[in-house]
Design a protein around this motif. Structure first.
Motif, PDB file in Angstrom:
ATOM      1  N   ALA A  95       0.801  -1.229   0.000  1.00 18.46           N
ATOM      2  CA  ALA A  95       0.000   0.000   0.000  1.00 18.46           C
ATOM      3  C   ALA A  95       0.832   1.276   0.000  1.00 18.46           C
ATOM      4  O   ALA A  95       0.528   2.210  -0.764  1.00 18.46           O
ATOM      5  N   LEU A 153       2.006   2.426  -3.467  1.00 19.58           N
ATOM      6  CA  LEU A 153       1.049   2.750  -4.523  1.00 19.58           C
ATOM      7  C   LEU A 153       0.925   4.253  -4.699  1.00 19.58           C
ATOM      8  O   LEU A 153       0.999   5.032  -3.749  1.00 19.58           O
ATOM      9  N   SER A 154       0.726   4.631  -5.919  1.00 18.65           N
ATOM     10  CA  SER A 154       0.430   6.026  -6.238  1.00 18.65           C
ATOM     11  C   SER A 154      -0.529   6.024  -7.417  1.00 18.65           C
ATOM     12  O   SER A 154      -0.838   4.977  -7.995  1.00 18.65           O
ATOM     13  N   GLU A 205       0.593   4.126 -10.615  1.00 22.23           N
ATOM     14  CA  GLU A 205       0.858   2.685 -10.649  1.00 22.23           C
ATOM     15  C   GLU A 205      -0.050   2.000 -11.670  1.00 22.23           C
ATOM     16  O   GLU A 205      -1.173   2.443 -11.909  1.00 22.23           O
ATOM     17  N   ILE A 262      -2.839  -0.266 -13.195  1.00 27.05           N
ATOM     18  CA  ILE A 262      -4.110  -0.635 -12.574  1.00 27.05           C
ATOM     19  C   ILE A 262      -4.100  -2.082 -12.114  1.00 27.05           C
ATOM     20  O   ILE A 262      -4.786  -2.447 -11.160  1.00 27.05           O
ATOM     21  N   TRP A 311      -3.123  -2.263  -8.536  1.00 28.64           N
ATOM     22  CA  TRP A 311      -4.244  -1.850  -7.691  1.00 28.64           C
ATOM     23  C   TRP A 311      -5.269  -2.976  -7.538  1.00 28.64           C
ATOM     24  O   TRP A 311      -5.799  -3.221  -6.451  1.00 28.64           O
ATOM     25  N   VAL A 349      -4.063  -5.564  -5.091  1.00 33.32           N
ATOM     26  CA  VAL A 349      -4.167  -5.075  -3.716  1.00 33.32           C
ATOM     27  C   VAL A 349      -5.620  -5.140  -3.234  1.00 33.32           C
ATOM     28  O   VAL A 349      -5.894  -5.548  -2.100  1.00 33.32           O
ATOM     29  N   VAL A 350      -6.540  -4.751  -4.104  1.00 39.34           N
ATOM     30  CA  VAL A 350      -7.957  -4.807  -3.732  1.00 39.34           C
ATOM     31  C   VAL A 350      -8.387  -6.247  -3.459  1.00 39.34           C
ATOM     32  O   VAL A 350      -9.093  -6.532  -2.474  1.00 39.34           O
TER      33      VAL A 350
END
Length: 265
Positions: free
Chosen positions: A36, A39-40, A43, A45, A48, A51-52
């Motif tokens: 986390a 991340l920016s 990054e 998708i 992301w 991570v989700v």
């Protein structure tokens, strides 16, 4: 006839499952803590999405751990109605089954989303997104088969004339009179038949191993009876001539014995 003895869900079995789920959730949480901060908004998708999904998997695993903590008895034999007919049977504990399906749903959504993101980005990302897309579709089919009833949680139902066994590989049926022998094998109840069973099988890529037409197998891991006791009960039932509809009063009067620990055979 007397029912199989019920056993409590406690001790090392229960708390071992709680610990296992907490360890898995903790590993996922560590991955989130590491990823986390990196991340920016720039990054990819795909990162992301991963991570989700990890956060989602941690959440549903913590929910399962909480459900296990609050559970003291797994499902036991009960009267039921199967396709409009009176039956006696047992369906395995729903919590692990729905946890597994929730993870499947998350993997399906993540895999498809990664494929769509790769195609939208174009170039080499379109190729990179192909593999997770195929994996996502495979899990999506698993979820669809559950919705359609082609994949089922382990269960056993006995009617006046038929034995029905459910599994993630589908539903199997055999005439009650075709049961030759019933025995336990570890955590499973194995029913040997003298005639072939009728199968409503899950498609082969989503089955758990080969299916035998002359035996039915029930995974009793998440059932509140020892496999050996359940096998003895079923053997006695199919050997007798008492009909299900007339046996309920006698069965209801037989109180199950309770053990101080649920031991998986």
């Amino acid at each position: 006839m007397p029912r199989a003895a019920a056993v409590s869900f406690a001790g090392r079995t229960k708390w071992g499952e709680v610990l296992g789920n907490l360890v898995l959730a903790a590993l996922g949480a560590v991955l989130l803590l590491v990823a986390a901060p990196e991340l920016s908004g720039r990054e990819p998708i795909g990162l992301w999405l991963l991570v989700v999904y990890t956060a989602y998997a941690v959440a549903v695993t913590l929910v399962l751990a909480a459900v296990v903590v609050g559970t003291s008895r797994l499902p036991t034999l009960r009267e039921a109605t199967l396709e409009g007919r009176p039956a006696v049977g047992v369906r395995s504990w729903a919590a692990p089954w729905w946890h597994a399906n929730a993870l499947d749903l998350g993997l399906a959504a993540t895999g498809v989303a990664l494929a769509v993101a790769g195609l939208a980005t174009g170039g080499e990302w379109a190729v990179v997104g192909l593999l997770p897309g195929l994996v996502g579709l495979w899990f999506a089919v698993r979820v669809a088969l559950v919705v359609l009833g082609r994949r089922r949680p382990p269960a056993l139902w006995l009617t006046d004339d038929e034995l029905v066994v459910d599994s993630p590989s589908g539903r199997s049926r055999a005439a009650r009179s075709s049961v030759r022998a019933v025995r336990s094998r570890g955590r499973r109840v194995v029913v040997e038949l003298n005639r072939e069973a009728t199968r409503e099988a899950c498609p082969r890529p989503w089955r758990h191993g080969p299916l035998s037409r002359t035996s039915l197998v029930l995974d009793a891991t998440d059932i509140g009876h020892r496999a050996a006791d359940l096998a003895d009960w079923l053997q006695a039932e199919v050997a007798g001539s008492t009909r299900i509809g007339t046996a309920r009063a006698g069965n209801a009067a037989s109180a199950p014995r309770t053990s101080d620990r649920h031991r998986k055979e």
